[in-house]
Design a protein around this motif. Structure first.
Motif, mmCIF file in Angstrom:
data_model
loop_
_atom_site.group_PDB
_atom_site.id
_atom_site.type_symbol
_atom_site.label_atom_id
_atom_site.label_comp_id
_atom_site.label_asym_id
_atom_site.label_seq_id
_atom_site.Cartn_x
_atom_site.Cartn_y
_atom_site.Cartn_z
ATOM 1 N N ARG A 36 46.983 -59.586 -45.014
ATOM 2 C CA ARG A 36 45.876 -58.679 -45.335
ATOM 3 C C ARG A 36 44.982 -58.398 -44.130
ATOM 4 O O ARG A 36 43.835 -57.954 -44.281
ATOM 5 N N GLU A 37 45.535 -58.614 -42.938
ATOM 6 C CA GLU A 37 44.808 -58.282 -41.720
ATOM 7 C C GLU A 37 44.964 -56.789 -41.438
ATOM 8 O O GLU A 37 46.025 -56.208 -41.675
ATOM 9 N N PRO A 38 43.918 -56.140 -40.909
ATOM 10 C CA PRO A 38 44.028 -54.709 -40.596
ATOM 11 C C PRO A 38 45.001 -54.472 -39.441
ATOM 12 O O PRO A 38 45.128 -55.308 -38.543
ATOM 13 N N LEU A 39 45.684 -53.342 -39.479
ATOM 14 C CA LEU A 39 46.651 -52.961 -38.447
ATOM 15 C C LEU A 39 46.022 -51.882 -37.573
ATOM 16 O O LEU A 39 45.838 -50.740 -37.999
ATOM 17 N N ALA A 40 45.694 -52.249 -36.358
ATOM 18 C CA ALA A 40 45.038 -51.330 -35.439
ATOM 19 C C ALA A 40 46.049 -50.377 -34.812
ATOM 20 O O ALA A 40 47.158 -50.778 -34.450
ATOM 21 N N PHE A 41 45.670 -49.119 -34.710
ATOM 22 C CA PHE A 41 46.456 -48.074 -34.036
ATOM 23 C C PHE A 41 47.827 -47.851 -34.694
ATOM 24 O O PHE A 41 48.816 -47.572 -34.011
ATOM 25 N N ALA A 42 47.869 -47.991 -36.005
ATOM 26 C CA ALA A 42 49.075 -47.649 -36.775
ATOM 27 C C ALA A 42 49.096 -46.146 -37.021
ATOM 28 O O ALA A 42 48.052 -45.482 -37.019
ATOM 29 N N SER A 43 50.268 -45.599 -37.238
ATOM 30 C CA SER A 43 50.409 -44.171 -37.559
ATOM 31 C C SER A 43 50.351 -43.992 -39.070
ATOM 32 O O SER A 43 51.075 -44.673 -39.812
ATOM 33 N N VAL A 44 49.511 -43.078 -39.520
ATOM 34 C CA VAL A 44 49.386 -42.760 -40.944
ATOM 35 C C VAL A 44 49.459 -41.239 -41.075
ATOM 36 O O VAL A 44 48.809 -40.515 -40.321
ATOM 37 N N PHE A 45 50.273 -40.762 -42.015
ATOM 38 C CA PHE A 45 50.420 -39.310 -42.145
ATOM 39 C C PHE A 45 50.731 -38.918 -43.578
ATOM 40 O O PHE A 45 51.139 -39.756 -44.400
ATOM 41 N N LEU A 46 50.522 -37.642 -43.879
ATOM 42 C CA LEU A 46 50.895 -37.058 -45.162
ATOM 43 C C LEU A 46 52.262 -36.416 -44.977
ATOM 44 O O LEU A 46 52.415 -35.481 -44.182
ATOM 45 N N ALA A 47 53.266 -36.928 -45.670
ATOM 46 C CA ALA A 47 54.646 -36.475 -45.481
ATOM 47 C C ALA A 47 54.774 -34.983 -45.739
ATOM 48 O O ALA A 47 54.116 -34.424 -46.618
ATOM 49 N N ASN A 48 55.625 -34.333 -44.925
ATOM 50 C CA ASN A 48 55.932 -32.911 -45.033
ATOM 51 C C ASN A 48 54.768 -32.001 -44.665
ATOM 52 O O ASN A 48 54.732 -30.837 -45.059
ATOM 53 N N THR A 49 53.807 -32.527 -43.909
ATOM 54 C CA THR A 49 52.681 -31.718 -43.448
ATOM 55 C C THR A 49 52.478 -31.949 -41.949
ATOM 56 O O THR A 49 53.185 -32.738 -41.324
ATOM 57 N N THR A 50 51.483 -31.275 -41.389
ATOM 58 C CA THR A 50 51.105 -31.483 -39.990
ATOM 59 C C THR A 50 49.957 -32.478 -39.867
ATOM 60 O O THR A 50 49.432 -32.670 -38.762
ATOM 61 N N GLN A 51 49.555 -33.114 -40.967
ATOM 62 C CA GLN A 51 48.390 -33.994 -40.948
ATOM 63 C C GLN A 51 48.808 -35.439 -40.681
ATOM 64 O O GLN A 51 49.470 -36.073 -41.502
ATOM 65 N N GLY A 52 48.421 -35.932 -39.506
ATOM 66 C CA GLY A 52 48.692 -37.307 -39.129
ATOM 67 C C GLY A 52 47.499 -37.895 -38.393
ATOM 68 O O GLY A 52 46.776 -37.189 -37.699
ATOM 69 N N GLU A 53 47.272 -39.199 -38.564
ATOM 70 C CA GLU A 53 46.151 -39.874 -37.927
ATOM 71 C C GLU A 53 46.606 -41.223 -37.369
ATOM 72 O O GLU A 53 47.646 -41.766 -37.770
ATOM 73 N N THR A 54 45.824 -41.761 -36.457
ATOM 74 C CA THR A 54 46.029 -43.114 -35.927
ATOM 75 C C THR A 54 44.862 -43.972 -36.382
ATOM 76 O O THR A 54 43.694 -43.554 -36.272
ATOM 77 N N THR A 55 45.149 -45.159 -36.879
ATOM 78 C CA THR A 55 44.081 -46.020 -37.387
ATOM 79 C C THR A 55 43.203 -46.528 -36.245
ATOM 80 O O THR A 55 43.620 -46.623 -35.092
ATOM 81 N N THR A 56 41.967 -46.870 -36.587
ATOM 82 C CA THR A 56 41.025 -47.424 -35.606
ATOM 83 C C THR A 56 41.379 -48.876 -35.296
ATOM 84 O O THR A 56 42.354 -49.423 -35.824
ATOM 85 N N ASP A 57 40.569 -49.507 -34.464
ATOM 86 C CA ASP A 57 40.823 -50.902 -34.111
ATOM 87 C C ASP A 57 40.624 -51.844 -35.292
ATOM 88 O O ASP A 57 40.994 -53.023 -35.225
ATOM 89 N N VAL A 58 40.059 -51.339 -36.393
ATOM 90 C CA VAL A 58 39.941 -52.160 -37.607
ATOM 91 C C VAL A 58 40.816 -51.588 -38.728
ATOM 92 O O VAL A 58 40.589 -51.872 -39.901
ATOM 93 N N GLY A 59 41.803 -50.749 -38.359
ATOM 94 C CA GLY A 59 42.800 -50.285 -39.326
ATOM 95 C C GLY A 59 42.376 -49.148 -40.218
ATOM 96 O O GLY A 59 43.100 -48.797 -41.158
ATOM 97 N N LYS A 60 41.234 -48.520 -39.955
ATOM 98 C CA LYS A 60 40.746 -47.462 -40.837
ATOM 99 C C LYS A 60 41.261 -46.089 -40.407
ATOM 100 O O LYS A 60 41.559 -45.858 -39.242
#
Length: 422
Positions: A36-60
Motif C-alpha cells: 500500500r505504498e504510493p508508486l511515484a512517477f507511474a504512468s496512468v492513462f484512460l485507455a483508447n484516449t490521448t489522456q495520460g498522466e504521470t503520478t507525483t512523488d507521492v503517487g497522486k
C-alpha cells in the motif's frame, strides 16, 4: 458600446463555464497492492484516449477535463502488472480512484530465460494482420519489435502475439504514437478471423512543419468518416441518415440440405478420386454441390429505420445498438481505400430505380447478444459485444483513432465535403 462588450464577455464566460460543467474530473493515487505504498512517477492513462498522466512523488494523479462516460483507467509501472479499473465520469462530477498495481515478484532472484527470437515469416504475418493493409497502415511501424512475442500453434492452426509491457506503434499517416498495453492478438487461420484486445493510449506526435500538421488533420478526418466509431456516434445521436449511413437487414439462412448434398459429393469423389469416368450428370451434380454452402445470406433492399436498430432507455441516458441476424452498413460519403482490392458491392438487388453511388463503403455487423450499449464518444461499453467484417474488418491500426477525437467543424462558407484519400 462598453455595455455591449461587457454583455459579450458575460456570454463568453457562460459558454466557457458550460463547457467546463459538461466535463468531469478524476483524481486518485497509484499504490503497491501488497504494501500500500504510493508508486511515484507511474504512468496512468484512460485507455483508447490521448489522456495520460504521470503520478507525483507521492503517487497522486489528476485528469482535469474528462467527457462523461465509462473508461478503463490503467496504471503501469516497471516491475508491476498492469492495474485496471473501470471509472464512470459524470458532467461536473469528480471521481476519486485508487489504482492498485501488483508486483511481479522478486525479479533479482529469478532466473531470466530469454525467449527464442520470432520467426521472421510469423512476425511479418502478425504485423500485416495487426497494422492492416491500407494506405495509412503502410505508414505504420512497430518501434519495439523485440518486445513482441509471436507464436504459432500448429495443432490449432492459430497465430498469437503478446507484448512485454506494451507494443509501440508510430502512425506517420495520422500523427499518433500508440502504446498498446496488454496486447492479446489472435489469428485463427481456419476461419481467417482476427481479434486483438488491450488497453492502448495515444500520444500526438510533433509535426515537423505546418504542412504536416494540416496533412495529419486531413488524414484523421478521412480515417474518421465512415468508420465504426463514426457509425456508433451517428446511432447514439439519432443522425444515421444525416451522417451518410444506411443500414439494411441481412438474413442468414441455414441450408438444411447441405449435409445430405455434402455426403453425396464425398461419396462420388471417393469412387472417382481423380475425376475420371464421371458421367455428364455426375459432373453437373458436382458443380451444383460445390456452389452449395451450410449457410447463405439474403439482403432486404429497404433501409432500416433508425428505431429498428437503436433503443434508448426511458430516461434517455443510455443508448443501445440492437438488431437480429446480421446488419449491413453502407457509408456513402467516401470511396474505399485503393488497397481494399475487393468490389464494393452489396448483397442482393437494390430497389427498382435505385442505384448505389460509386463512392461507398460496405461493412457487416453481428451482435454477440441481443444488444450492445453505445457511449457518446462512439465506443461500446463492452467492446466484445459486436463483431464486424468486410470494410470495417479491413480497417486496422492504420485508421485507429482515439475516442476523444473530434472532427473539425467546417468554417462558415467552407466546403463540408471530406478530403480525398491519397
Amino acid at each position: 458600446m462598453k455595455l455591449f462588450r461587457l454583455f459579450l464577455v458575460m456570454i463568453g464566460l457562460v459558454a466557457i463555464n458550460y463547457v467546463a460543467q459538461a466535463q468531469g474530473k478524476i483524481t486518485g493515487v497509484a499504490l503497491d497492492s501488497v504494501t500500500r505504498e504510493p508508486l511515484a512517477f507511474a504512468s496512468v492513462f484512460l485507455a483508447n484516449t490521448t489522456q495520460g498522466e504521470t503520478t507525483t512523488d507521492v503517487g497522486k494523479f489528476e485528469f482535469k477535463r474528462v467527457p462523461p462516460g465509462t473508461y478503463d483507467l490503467v496504471g503501469s509501472y516497471v516491475g508491476y502488472r498492469l492495474g485496471k479499473q473501470s471509472v464512470t465520469v459524470t458532467a461536473g462530477g469528480t471521481q476519486q480512484v485508487t489504482v492498485l498495481l501488483a508486483p511481479t515478484g522478486n525479479q533479482l532472484a529469478e532466473v531470466v530465460v530469454q525467449p527464442e527470437p520470432n520467426k521472421p515469416e510469423e512476425y511479418q504475418e502478425f504485423s500485416k494482420l495487426f497494422l492492416g493493409g491500407s494506405t495509412f497502415s503502410e505508414q505504420c511501424h512497430i518501434t519495439n519489435p523485440d518486445d513482441v512475442r509471436v507464436l504459432y500453434d500448429a495443432e490449432d492452426d492459430e497465430l498469437s502475439a503478446r507484448a512485454k509491457n506494451y507494443a509501440q506503434i508510430e502512425n506517420d499517416a495520422l500523427g499518433y504514437r500508440l502504446k498498446y498495453y496488454g496486447l492479446e492478438f489472435n489469428y485463427d487461420k481456419g476461419s481467417r478471423s482476427v481479434s486483438y484486445y488491450g488497453q492502448p493510449v495515444f500520444e500526438e506526435m510533433k509535426p515537423r512543419d505546418e504542412a504536416q500538421r494540416k496533412l495529419w488533420e486531413a488524414n484523421r478526418l478521412i480515417a474518421y468518416k465512415g468508420s465504426f466509431m463514426h457509425f456508433l456516434r451517428s446511432v447514439y445521436r439519432n443522425r444515421l441518415r444525416t451522417e451518410g449511413f444506411m443500414a439494411q437487414q441481412v438474413r442468414v439462412i441455414i441450408n438444411n440440405r447441405y449435409g445430405q448434398t455434402d455426403s453425396l459429393r464425398r461419396m462420388l469423389l471417393e469412387r472417382h478420386p481423380d475425376g475420371s469416368n464421371l458421367t455428364k450428370a455426375e459432373k453437373d451434380s458436382l458443380s451444383l454441390w460445390s456452389r452449395s454452402a451450410p449457410i447463405y445470406a439474403t439482403l432486404n433492399p429497404a433501409a432500416l429505420p433508425i428505431d429498428s436498430i437503436r433503443r434508448a432507455s426511458a430516461d434517455g441516458k443510455r443508448v443501445y445498438l440492437r438488431f437480429t441476424g446480421e446488419l449491413q452498413v453502407t457509408y456513402f460519403g467516401e470511396a474505399p481505400d485503393p488497397k481494399y482490392g475487393k468490389p464494393m458491392s452489396s448483397l442482393g438487388t437494390p430497389p427498382k430505380g435505385t442505384t448505389y453511388p460509386a463512392k461507398r463503403q460496405v461493412s457487416r455487423l453481428r451482435l454477440q447478444g441481443k444488444q450492445a450499449e453505445i457511449q457518446a464518444d462512439g465506443s461500446l461499453l463492452n467492446p466484445l459485444d459486436v463483431s464486424n467484417g468486410e470494410y470495417w474488418g479491413f480497417e486496422k491500426i492504420g485508421e485507429f483513432l482515439p475516442f476523444d477525437y473530434t472532427p473539425p467543424t467546417p468554417a462558415t462558407g467552407a466546403s463540408s465535403s471530406p478530403p480525398t484519400r491519397p
